[in-house]
Design a protein around this motif. Sequence first.
Motif, PDB file in Angstrom:
ATOM      1  N   TYR A 164       0.856  -1.190   0.000  1.00 48.21           N
ATOM      2  CA  TYR A 164       0.000   0.000   0.000  1.00 48.21           C
ATOM      3  C   TYR A 164       0.890   1.238   0.000  1.00 48.21           C
ATOM      4  CZ  TYR A 164      -3.295   3.606   1.404  1.00 48.21           C
ATOM      5  OH  TYR A 164      -4.050   4.765   1.445  1.00 48.21           O
ATOM      6  N   ASP A 165       0.535   2.212  -0.830  1.00 47.41           N
ATOM      7  CA  ASP A 165       1.261   3.478  -0.926  1.00 47.41           C
ATOM      8  C   ASP A 165       0.259   4.601  -0.673  1.00 47.41           C
ATOM      9  OD1 ASP A 165       2.745   5.723  -1.637  1.00 47.41           O
ATOM     10  OD2 ASP A 165       3.776   4.699  -3.270  1.00 47.41           O
ATOM     11  N   SER A 166       0.556   5.470   0.304  1.00 47.20           N
ATOM     12  CA  SER A 166      -0.369   6.550   0.631  1.00 47.20           C
ATOM     13  C   SER A 166      -0.312   7.701  -0.366  1.00 47.20           C
ATOM     14  CB  SER A 166      -0.060   7.094   2.032  1.00 47.20           C
ATOM     15  OG  SER A 166       1.197   7.740   2.056  1.00 47.20           O
ATOM     16  N   GLY A 180      -4.051   7.610  -2.356  1.00 45.63           N
ATOM     17  CA  GLY A 180      -3.402   6.383  -1.939  1.00 45.63           C
ATOM     18  C   GLY A 180      -4.028   5.184  -2.604  1.00 45.63           C
ATOM     19  N   GLY A 181      -3.323   4.054  -2.527  1.00 51.94           N
ATOM     20  CA  GLY A 181      -3.860   2.845  -3.125  1.00 51.94           C
ATOM     21  C   GLY A 181      -2.890   1.686  -3.027  1.00 51.94           C
ATOM     22  N   VAL A 182      -3.398   0.498  -3.264  1.00 49.16           N
ATOM     23  CA  VAL A 182      -2.553  -0.695  -3.282  1.00 49.16           C
ATOM     24  C   VAL A 182      -1.798  -0.748  -4.602  1.00 49.16           C
ATOM     25  CG1 VAL A 182      -4.080  -1.943  -1.728  1.00 49.16           C
ATOM     26  CG2 VAL A 182      -4.402  -2.142  -4.202  1.00 49.16           C
ATOM     27  N   HIS A 213      -1.156  -0.038 -10.379  1.00 53.68           N
ATOM     28  CA  HIS A 213      -2.105   0.393  -9.349  1.00 53.68           C
ATOM     29  C   HIS A 213      -3.504   0.013  -9.819  1.00 53.68           C
ATOM     30  CE1 HIS A 213       1.405   3.080  -9.026  1.00 53.68           C
ATOM     31  NE2 HIS A 213       1.206   2.975  -7.716  1.00 53.68           N
ATOM     32  N   THR A 431       4.732   3.915   2.768  1.00 52.64           N
ATOM     33  CA  THR A 431       4.641   2.750   1.894  1.00 52.64           C
ATOM     34  C   THR A 431       4.895   1.493   2.698  1.00 52.64           C
ATOM     35  OG1 THR A 431       5.541   4.097   0.085  1.00 52.64           O
ATOM     36  CG2 THR A 431       5.421   1.722  -0.266  1.00 52.64           C
TER      37      THR A 431
END
Length: 440
Positions: A164-166, A180-182, A213, A431
């Motif tokens: 996951y990355d914000s 954000g998303g995986v 993403h 992350t």
Amino acid sequence: MLVFWRALSLILLLMPTMILQAAETEAGMEDFRAGVEAFEAGDLNAAKQRFQRAVDAGLRSPSLFYNLGVVCYQLGDYGAAESAFRSLLDGSNGALARYNLGLVALATEESAEARRWFEQASAESAPDKIRALARAQLNKLDGGSPRLARQPSIRGYLGISGGYDSNIAGLPEDTASSEGGVFLEALAAGTYERPVGTRSRLALDAAAYTREHPSDDEYDTQVLQGRLAWSETLAAGERGALVSLVKSWFGSESLETRYGIEGFYRWRECSLPVAPDQCGIALAAATVNGGSGFEAYDGQWYRARVHARKYLGPLRLDGDYSLEINDRRDLQTTSEFISVSPTHHTLEFAGRYRWRPDIVLGTTSSVRYSRYRDAHQLVSGEGESGRRTDNRLEIGLLAEKSLDSLWLVRGEWLVRDNRSSLSQYDYQRQTLIFTLEGAF
């Protein structure tokens, strides 16, 4: 016959290590002694079982891991032998471990890898006996065994990650997103290396990287890289040069094509404060062509980097400083001028602690100061005008576990904070990454 002499080399080094002292658990010491007795009686399978039970009981003696490696080598379990010897790399027995890793590489017919280990074991800082044995092996590779000396090697790497990355923005010189998303990542690389002399090598490698993403493919990234490198081993270290071609995509559009060169020199012994065990310098330059819509990135890229490494028992410390200079076309329209030509000063530190033979704990940190060549000018729209300077801080934690001699799993948590003189470039990013990686 060759395998017999390799085995004899290990046996000759085995006996002095039997007397090494360490702080151990009583149960582990009992299994260790039983393993030594089984080895002396010629029962290698029983010795291996006893040594492994001592490890499981919490024994962390260098002599245990060395003898476990020797027994696994004798049994032909080269993957386990390599793992045991690698657990000694970061300590005072590093030269001994490197010599034996060279023998393991010979047994698996990886002559180029064997040469690298023997060259490291023959450094002036190594004990005289190990240095003499390593140089004897190098002499065999150079003249006594021409077939092995000229045998090419092929190595591969595969890494698959998810997390996951914000802040999933893909262009650090553009306005960062707050979304954000995986993400899913994959990196595959391979190297073909061929000796071209007694101490020189040519290597051809290729790598492919992708990050996707699922929630927004606008930020997807792909990179393809190819390199041709030459390197030469010297008495004091190693030198080399390479040419590279890198192609990248952002979303579905071509971002950059880089044509680069690099030269490097690495020393095995460094006359610097705190006496690092290894150090090196590298200089690189590239011409960059931006894709359609990214012409602002056309120009040149230059980098100078110095690196140092220090071993303190099971702890490995790395430090890097890099100077990166960008000379790009920059983005200019009727309503704005945005510089994409920064000069970066980056200082990085990393520590890796081998808690157990199969578990490594680590931390990373970096500080980067950036100054852009020309002032931003915004005629309309949101944002500030002026000379952009950034201060970026990044801190990370990681835990890594080896599954066997080929595969490992890693978990990482990274926190990044960027403070800019222009408020539109302030951002924070966290992350979380989980990776399965293998080296073949």
